[in-house]
Design a protein around this motif. Structure first.
Motif, PDB file in Angstrom:
ATOM      1  N   ARG A 351       7.270   3.549 -10.380  1.00 35.87           N
ATOM      2  CA  ARG A 351       7.451   2.187 -10.931  1.00 35.87           C
ATOM      3  C   ARG A 351       8.086   1.256  -9.890  1.00 35.87           C
ATOM      4  N   THR A 352       9.081   1.764  -9.169  1.00 33.17           N
ATOM      5  CA  THR A 352       9.721   0.924  -8.139  1.00 33.17           C
ATOM      6  C   THR A 352       8.694   0.578  -7.063  1.00 33.17           C
ATOM      7  N   ALA A 353       7.866   1.555  -6.702  1.00 36.17           N
ATOM      8  CA  ALA A 353       6.850   1.296  -5.674  1.00 36.17           C
ATOM      9  C   ALA A 353       5.881   0.217  -6.158  1.00 36.17           C
ATOM     10  N   LEU A 354       5.505   0.303  -7.432  1.00 39.75           N
ATOM     11  CA  LEU A 354       4.542  -0.679  -7.958  1.00 39.75           C
ATOM     12  C   LEU A 354       5.118  -2.096  -7.909  1.00 39.75           C
ATOM     13  N   LYS A 355       6.450  -2.210  -8.148  1.00 32.07           N
ATOM     14  CA  LYS A 355       7.075  -3.536  -8.098  1.00 32.07           C
ATOM     15  C   LYS A 355       6.962  -4.140  -6.702  1.00 32.07           C
ATOM     16  N   GLN A 356       6.880  -3.280  -5.698  1.00 34.64           N
ATOM     17  CA  GLN A 356       6.807  -3.785  -4.320  1.00 34.64           C
ATOM     18  C   GLN A 356       5.374  -3.879  -3.824  1.00 34.64           C
ATOM     19  N   SER A 357       4.420  -3.714  -4.732  1.00 33.43           N
ATOM     20  CA  SER A 357       3.028  -3.680  -4.273  1.00 33.43           C
ATOM     21  C   SER A 357       2.233  -4.817  -4.893  1.00 33.43           C
ATOM     22  N   ASP A 358       1.069  -5.047  -4.329  1.00 35.65           N
ATOM     23  CA  ASP A 358       0.163  -6.034  -4.918  1.00 35.65           C
ATOM     24  C   ASP A 358      -1.055  -5.329  -5.519  1.00 35.65           C
ATOM     25  N   LEU A 359      -0.865  -4.080  -5.961  1.00 31.06           N
ATOM     26  CA  LEU A 359      -1.991  -3.304  -6.481  1.00 31.06           C
ATOM     27  C   LEU A 359      -2.515  -3.924  -7.781  1.00 31.06           C
ATOM     28  N   ALA A 360      -3.834  -4.006  -7.870  1.00 35.03           N
ATOM     29  CA  ALA A 360      -4.447  -4.586  -9.069  1.00 35.03           C
ATOM     30  C   ALA A 360      -4.196  -3.677 -10.268  1.00 35.03           C
ATOM     31  N   SER A 361      -4.330  -4.255 -11.463  1.00 32.03           N
ATOM     32  CA  SER A 361      -4.014  -3.472 -12.666  1.00 32.03           C
ATOM     33  C   SER A 361      -5.029  -2.362 -12.914  1.00 32.03           C
ATOM     34  N   ASP A 362      -6.185  -2.441 -12.243  1.00 32.53           N
ATOM     35  CA  ASP A 362      -7.150  -1.346 -12.422  1.00 32.53           C
ATOM     36  C   ASP A 362      -7.198  -0.419 -11.200  1.00 32.53           C
ATOM     37  N   ALA A 363      -6.149  -0.479 -10.379  1.00 35.64           N
ATOM     38  CA  ALA A 363      -6.127   0.352  -9.165  1.00 35.64           C
ATOM     39  C   ALA A 363      -6.001   1.843  -9.515  1.00 35.64           C
ATOM     40  N   THR A 364      -6.471   2.679  -8.605  1.00 36.47           N
ATOM     41  CA  THR A 364      -6.332   4.124  -8.760  1.00 36.47           C
ATOM     42  C   THR A 364      -5.237   4.606  -7.813  1.00 36.47           C
ATOM     43  N   ILE A 365      -4.236   5.281  -8.398  1.00 37.21           N
ATOM     44  CA  ILE A 365      -3.074   5.721  -7.608  1.00 37.21           C
ATOM     45  C   ILE A 365      -2.945   7.238  -7.699  1.00 37.21           C
ATOM     46  N   VAL A 366      -2.893   7.888  -6.548  1.00 33.48           N
ATOM     47  CA  VAL A 366      -2.658   9.326  -6.514  1.00 33.48           C
ATOM     48  C   VAL A 366      -1.167   9.562  -6.262  1.00 33.48           C
ATOM     49  N   VAL A 367      -0.546  10.376  -7.101  1.00 35.22           N
ATOM     50  CA  VAL A 367       0.873  10.694  -6.939  1.00 35.22           C
ATOM     51  C   VAL A 367       0.991  12.193  -6.642  1.00 35.22           C
TER      52      VAL A 367
END
Ligand SMILES: Cc1ncc(COP(=O)(O)O)c(C=O)c1O
Length: 389
Positions: A351-367
């Protein structure tokens, strides 16, 4: 998404080593760092973008032609699952890469298979390494298979299960009182003519192996994810993922690379601190206490390379506190994913990483969920006890 295209043939690149800092070539197989300036060594060519992309098979051996070793020692690794999980408050598609399915229960097997294969190809029969536990267990397992004796220096405070696992593979364990840096110093002091110092933290062959994480992801998704989130201790997974995607792009297998996000624990965050201050240099961190025992590396030798890779990818480096790591361990477990605290750090930072990103709401994120909860049952029992109080 870019489809995977076949490419022409030429397996196993030459594995010349160059200093990452001053560029001096390293010609001595015994050198674990640059003989001129002490910097970490890089492979001139991390993988073989001209080798044919493997068409079938499972696990690491199928990528052998893209790795800088021949006759890869294998313990029958599977391709680890990409498991989609809805995360409250996160609109993006989140896929956990479940690395606990590897033979020793952590992602370290990707690197160890290549390190031990290289050692064996150079006739090194006895090595000394330092580890918080997982890399030691992994190197010990592949050493057992490959006929390389592995002596492992660990912090005395390491999870007893990791220490038992290392011993079970037949490796000798040397517990050291003190910090992770004291453990590394003790291992180095024990190295001699007979016992090569072969720390995974310094070895470029370890990073060559962690590329396979990226290779698998491209295949599993049929393209490049928008972002990959990983914990950073030494940064060997993040750097391997970085060079892995770069190699595939160079081969024309894909036309982009993902944004990379690194997560550190508050108790030891040298790379996150450098990131926040905008510095290209990574200073030695003050060490606190953390349940993320695998990340307590106060001065990662490749810290600058990690900062550079993340910056060039358009990602960010963040840090999380132990309460968030603990909550993540329990939340993941409540969904059936049993991760040790270190392995839950990337998810804890999502969540903290997402706050610092401009990733679109339909982005695919591998964790990356990098290791099994079975490795740290005592700590997880304590977390459960604290929760029920
Ligand atoms: C389970 C787990 N995840 C992540 C890491 C961090 O990996 P790296 O040192 O490659 O950053 C470690 C390191 O020991 C680990 O044991």
């Amino acid at each position: 998404v870019c489809p995977i295209r076949p490419s022409s043939t030429q397996a196993n690149p030459s594995s010349s080593l160059l200093c990452a800092r001053c560029g001096t070539p390293s010609l001595n197989d015994r050198s674990w760092r640059c003989d001129s300036c002490g910097g970490p060594l890089d492979l001139e060519t991390w993988s073989s973008p001209r080798a044919p992309w493997p068409s079938d098979g499972n696990g690491l051996t199928r990528f052998e032609s893209w790795l800088p070793v021949s006759d890869l020692i294998t313990l029958g690794e599977p391709t680890t699952a990409l498991y989609e999980i809805p995360v409250p408050g996160v609109s993006q598609r989140v896929l956990l890469k479940l690395e606990a399915a590897l033979p020793t229960g952590s992602f370290k097997d990707r690197g160890s298979a290549v390190v031990i294969s290289w050692l064996r190809s150079r006739d090194f029969e006895h090595v000394v390494v330092d580890s918080s536990g997982n890399a030691g267990a992994s190197l010990a397992a592949y050493g057992a298979k490959g006929g390389v004796r592995v002596d492992v220096f660990v912090p005395a405070s390491s999870s007893p299960r990791k220490i038992a696992q290392i011993r079970a593979y037949g490796a000798r364990v040397y517990p050291v009182e003190g910090s992770r840096a004291d453990v590394a110093d003790a291992a180095l002091a024990a190295a001699d003519e007979q016992r090569l110092y072969a720390s995974h933290i310094w070895s470029p062959y370890f990073i060559a192996g962690t590329q396979t994480f990226a290779f698998e992801v491209l295949e599993q998704l049929g393209g490049v994810p928008d972002a990959v989130v990983m914990a950073i201790g030494a940064g060997s997974l993040l750097l391997g993922v970085n060079v892995g995607f770069a190699s595939m792009q160079a081969a024309g297998l894909c036309d982009s690379t993902p944004q990379l996000f690194g997560v550190q624990a508050d108790a030891c965050a040298p790379v996150a601190c450098a990131w926040e201050s905008g510095s290209r240099q990574v200073a030695t961190a003050e060490l606190g206490d953390s349940i993320a025992e695998g990340l307590m590396i106060a001065r990662p030798p490749r810290g600058e390379a990690v900062v550079r890779a993340v910056r060039e990818s358009g990602g960010a480096i963040v840090q999380v506190d132990d309460a968030t790591i603990a909550a993540s361990v329990l939340w993941l477990a409540s969904r059936g994913v049993y991760a040790e605290p270190t392995a839950a750090v990337a998810f804890a930072g999502l969540r903290t990483a997402l706050k610092q990103s401009d990733l679109a709401s339909d982005a695919t994120i591998v964790v990356a969920v990098t290791g099994s909860g079975l490795k740290a049952s005592e700590t997880i029992e304590q977390l459960l006890g604290e929760k029920s109080r």
